[in-house]
Write an enzyme that holds these catalytic residues in place. Sequence first.
Site, PDB file in Angstrom:
ATOM      1  N   GLU A  94       0.851  -1.259  -0.129  1.00 41.64           N
ATOM      2  CA  GLU A  94      -0.059  -0.441  -0.428  1.00 41.64           C
ATOM      3  C   GLU A  94       0.975   0.878  -0.258  1.00 41.64           C
ATOM      4  O   GLU A  94       1.861   1.137   0.856  1.00 41.64           O
ATOM      5  CB  GLU A  94      -0.936   0.234   1.038  1.00 41.64           C
ATOM      6  CG  GLU A  94      -2.399  -0.931   0.909  1.00 41.64           C
ATOM      7  CD  GLU A  94      -2.332  -0.936   2.856  1.00 41.64           C
ATOM      8  OE1 GLU A  94      -2.851   0.164   3.184  1.00 41.64           O
ATOM      9  OE2 GLU A  94      -3.307  -2.039   3.051  1.00 41.64           O
ATOM     10  N   GLU A 143     -14.050   4.996  -0.177  1.00 42.68           N
ATOM     11  CA  GLU A 143     -14.629   3.929   0.600  1.00 42.68           C
ATOM     12  C   GLU A 143     -15.274   4.225   1.549  1.00 42.68           C
ATOM     13  O   GLU A 143     -14.751   4.701   2.734  1.00 42.68           O
ATOM     14  CB  GLU A 143     -13.640   2.402   1.068  1.00 42.68           C
ATOM     15  CG  GLU A 143     -12.916   1.591  -0.175  1.00 42.68           C
ATOM     16  CD  GLU A 143     -12.108   0.729   0.536  1.00 42.68           C
ATOM     17  OE1 GLU A 143     -12.433   0.101   0.961  1.00 42.68           O
ATOM     18  OE2 GLU A 143     -10.773   1.053  -0.165  1.00 42.68           O
ATOM     19  N   LYS A 192     -15.699   3.727   5.840  1.00 39.32           N
ATOM     20  CA  LYS A 192     -14.353   3.834   6.553  1.00 39.32           C
ATOM     21  C   LYS A 192     -13.840   4.683   7.279  1.00 39.32           C
ATOM     22  O   LYS A 192     -14.904   5.793   7.025  1.00 39.32           O
ATOM     23  CB  LYS A 192     -12.538   3.767   5.330  1.00 39.32           C
ATOM     24  CG  LYS A 192     -12.554   2.973   4.592  1.00 39.32           C
ATOM     25  CD  LYS A 192     -11.305   2.865   4.170  1.00 39.32           C
ATOM     26  CE  LYS A 192     -10.189   2.096   5.420  1.00 39.32           C
ATOM     27  NZ  LYS A 192      -8.537   1.882   4.362  1.00 39.32           N
ATOM     28  N   GLU A 221      -9.330   9.128   5.275  1.00 40.59           N
ATOM     29  CA  GLU A 221      -9.527   7.450   5.332  1.00 40.59           C
ATOM     30  C   GLU A 221     -10.750   6.919   4.095  1.00 40.59           C
ATOM     31  O   GLU A 221     -10.676   6.564   3.126  1.00 40.59           O
ATOM     32  CB  GLU A 221      -9.747   6.525   6.640  1.00 40.59           C
ATOM     33  CG  GLU A 221      -8.708   6.941   7.398  1.00 40.59           C
ATOM     34  CD  GLU A 221      -7.444   5.864   7.726  1.00 40.59           C
ATOM     35  OE1 GLU A 221      -8.270   4.504   6.565  1.00 40.59           O
ATOM     36  OE2 GLU A 221      -7.284   5.200   8.263  1.00 40.59           O
TER      37      GLU A 221
END
Length: 353
Positions: A275, A327, A330, A335
């Site tokens: 990541e 997303e 999250k 985030e």
Amino acid sequence: MDYPKNSLLLMLLCTAFLSNYNSGGFVDAATNIGLNYGLLGDNLPPPSEVINLYKSLSITNIRIFDTNTDVLNAFRGNRDIGLMVGVKNQDLEALSVSEEAVNTWIVTNIEPYLADVNITFITVGNEIIPGKIGSYVLPVMKSLTNIVKSRNLPILIKSRNLPILISTTVAMTNLGQSYPPSAGDFTPQAREQLTPVLKFLSQTSTPILVNIYPYFAYAADSVNIHLDYATFNTDAVVVQDGPLSYSNMFDVIFDAFVWAMEKEGVKDLPMVVTETGWPSAGNGNLTTPDIASIYNGNFVKHVESGKGTPKRPNNSIHGFLFATFNENQKPAGTEQNFGLYYPTDMKPIYKLF
Ligand SMILES: *[C@@H]1O[C@H](CO)[C@@H](O)[C@H](O)[C@H]1NC(C)=O
Ligand SMILES: *[C@@H]1O[C@H](CO)[C@@H](O)[C@H](O)[C@H]1NC(C)=O
Ligand SMILES: *[C@@H]1O[C@H](CO)[C@@H](O)[C@H](O)[C@H]1NC(C)=O
């Protein structure tokens, strides 16, 4: 310019705030860039459309965080895409008890797909070491490795001679000292939990998987850290470490980890970056689509240059960008904004590929 020594440490602490449920993968020779495919959103497109997106981008390495049935079924037949899957953090304790438990996990979650899904890697937990349940990682890795080897998995994909690789994904919180890179070492807890894992991986030269986020160091001290240094946007030498010259923070962190491994007697172990990324929103003017585009675009260029890092100039970097989509399940803020694409219409948030 003077860069504060403690900013890396701050970054390291901050990575711990990243959700324990991210995504990553393994990269091939044609392109060393992969994408994380996280599922923590209630507005994500169906997996088949996501796979079409990957194909349109010629991305051949994808990381998912578990063994989601819908996603794995959608990947059936797409064997040219290598898929990194994960053992969920919450399953580690039960699996650490016996090889039979791990065998059942494989029979349930991996074997049904091996005929037509190109599973390249199984990651045992995400950012579990160092931590409370960090000691469960190694026994599960050993069981998985034994089973995959003794049963010669995958046996079903023709023309595939690679075994499934077993590793784990770790955050930079394992580093105690991290600046300058040659001073890199592990914390006491990391030495206890990570070092045996690294020695085990060394026996087969299986890569350790690392998550590296210069963004968090920059966000912790944006007054003193130069944005260009954090985003690979300068060729000027910012950190001189003996004979090694650094112009970006990513290489500094990567090499600090390499030095820390060497101090544990682990030399030449490959590292894959599962990541990295930069949020496009959530933290004022530090997180704009422009800056995210610069960071991620420069990371892709760095990888594709094949140049490696100053300490490992002959080893090209393999890395997965985090992440495919924003997303919305999250934690609020940055985030939710690491995605390259909007989930609802699959349009790019900024130009990258
Ligand atoms: C599986 O994925 C890997 C990594 O992308 C690739 O090198 C390999 O060629 C793929 N296998 C098949 C059978 O296409
Ligand atoms: C963000 O805004 C502050 C205050 O105006 C400014 O000092 C700083 O340079 C800006 N940072 C970036 C990355 O644009
Ligand atoms: C990289 O490769 C060059 C050319 O083969 C060699 O001279 C050099 O020692 C290598 N560097 C490292 C750090 O392995």
